[in-house]
Write an enzyme that holds these catalytic residues in place. Structure first.
Site, PDB file in Angstrom:
ATOM      1  N   GLU A  98       0.849  -1.201   0.000  1.00 46.21           N
ATOM      2  CA  GLU A  98       0.000   0.000   0.000  1.00 46.21           C
ATOM      3  C   GLU A  98       0.881   1.247   0.000  1.00 46.21           C
ATOM      4  O   GLU A  98       1.933   1.275   0.638  1.00 46.21           O
ATOM      5  CB  GLU A  98      -0.898  -0.018   1.243  1.00 46.21           C
ATOM      6  N   ASP A 100       0.201   5.324   0.613  1.00 49.74           N
ATOM      7  CA  ASP A 100      -0.877   6.167   1.157  1.00 49.74           C
ATOM      8  C   ASP A 100      -0.603   7.657   1.125  1.00 49.74           C
ATOM      9  O   ASP A 100       0.452   8.109   1.583  1.00 49.74           O
ATOM     10  CB  ASP A 100      -1.060   5.880   2.667  1.00 49.74           C
ATOM     11  N   GLU A 102      -3.017  10.450   3.051  1.00 45.68           N
ATOM     12  CA  GLU A 102      -4.244  10.704   3.817  1.00 45.68           C
ATOM     13  C   GLU A 102      -4.217  12.156   4.265  1.00 45.68           C
ATOM     14  O   GLU A 102      -3.176  12.650   4.708  1.00 45.68           O
ATOM     15  CB  GLU A 102      -4.355   9.768   5.027  1.00 45.68           C
TER      16      GLU A 102
END
Length: 282
Positions: A98, A100, A102
């Site tokens: 993953e 990311d 955010e």
């Protein structure tokens, strides 16, 4: 003659507009949120909305194994405390990879926090957090991930903010075997998102909306066990071996010195025994 030429030009222009406008319809599916996610403007704009009943999200139709992924976002304006807008790549399974971005909401007038993380083989704990040098709610800005076999580079408006290198040579797992989809979601995380959960979501300010446009994937599409990138066309995929040049390294240093607010590699309280291997590699 002139009028027919003008008609041809206008038809070509409208065709180009339609071709580029179909983007979100072609590339993404709204996956949850009971119509809180919307594709608008003939596919040129996508919006996600959060209210007290539900958030919303979407995912890419394609899976990718390496690429340069660009998306323009305009984040939730005003008092967005408690909300998180997540924009990330992720593989399937229990030992997933993953990458990311955010965006942690804020009280009006406070800066957004950009939270980044990299998971490889199901293990994350590699957070770096930043403030931005602009208000990300006033206009669209481009958030990019360059992912190739040697490194992952997170960039904002073309300025690198983080680089995660492939250090498998010293035993650090690196995401390079599992294809990933692109996902995004807008959701309520007021148990941790703003000041560690001290500031709760103010539902009188709902609905909260984040907007997306100008998605671009210069990437290797993974389908039926094969990559769309062939080894014979290296020049077409220059990003597959791209690295930071001297000017980009200077910009990265500028961002990390001025705007980084958390770096797992300096968190000796959390990693009291020893810092992760990649933190001490040169």
């Amino acid at each position: 003659m002139r009028s027919s030429f003008g008609l041809l030009v206008s038809m070509l222009v409208s065709f180009v507009l339609v071709a580029s406008a179909a983007n979100f319809y072609q590339d993404f599916d709204i996956t949850w949120g009971d119509a809180r996610g919307k594709i608008l403007n003939n596919g040129q704009l996508l919006t996600l909305t959060l209210d007290k009943f539900s958030g919303s999200g979407f995912q890419s139709k394609n899976e990718y194994l390496f690429g340069k992924i660009d998306m323009q976002l305009k984040l939730v304006p005003g008092n967005s405390a408690g909300t998180v807008t997540a924009y990330y790549l992720r593989s399937q399974g229990l030992i997933w990879d993953e990458i990311d971005f955010e965006f942690l909401g804020n009280l009006s007038g406070e800066p957004y926090i950009v939270h980044t993380n990299v998971f490889s083989q199901g293990k994350g704990d590699r957070e770096q957090q930043f403030y931005l040098w602009f208000d990300p709610t006033k206009d669209f800005h481009t958030y990019s991930v360059l992912w190739n076999p040697q490194r992952i580079i997170f960039s904002v408006d073309g300025t690198p903010i983080r680089e995660f290198k492939n250090l498998e040579s010293i035993g650090v797992p690196f995401p390079k075997k599992q294809p990933m989809r692109i996902y995004s979601s807008l959701w309520n995380a007021d148990d941790w998102a703003t000041r560690g959960g001290l500031v709760k979501t103010d539902w009188s300010k709902a609905p909260f909306t984040a907007s997306y446009r100008n998605f671009k994937a210069d990437a290797c599409v993974w389908s039926q066990g094969k990559s769309s990138c062939s080894s014979s066309s290296g020049s077409r995929y220059a990003w597959l071996s791209q690295e930071l040049d001297a000017a980009s390294q200077q910009r990265l240093k500028w961002v990390q010195e001025k705007y980084m607010i958390y770096n797992y590699c300096t968190d000796t309280k959390r990693f009291s025994q020893s810092l992760p291997k990649e933190c001490t590699a040169h």
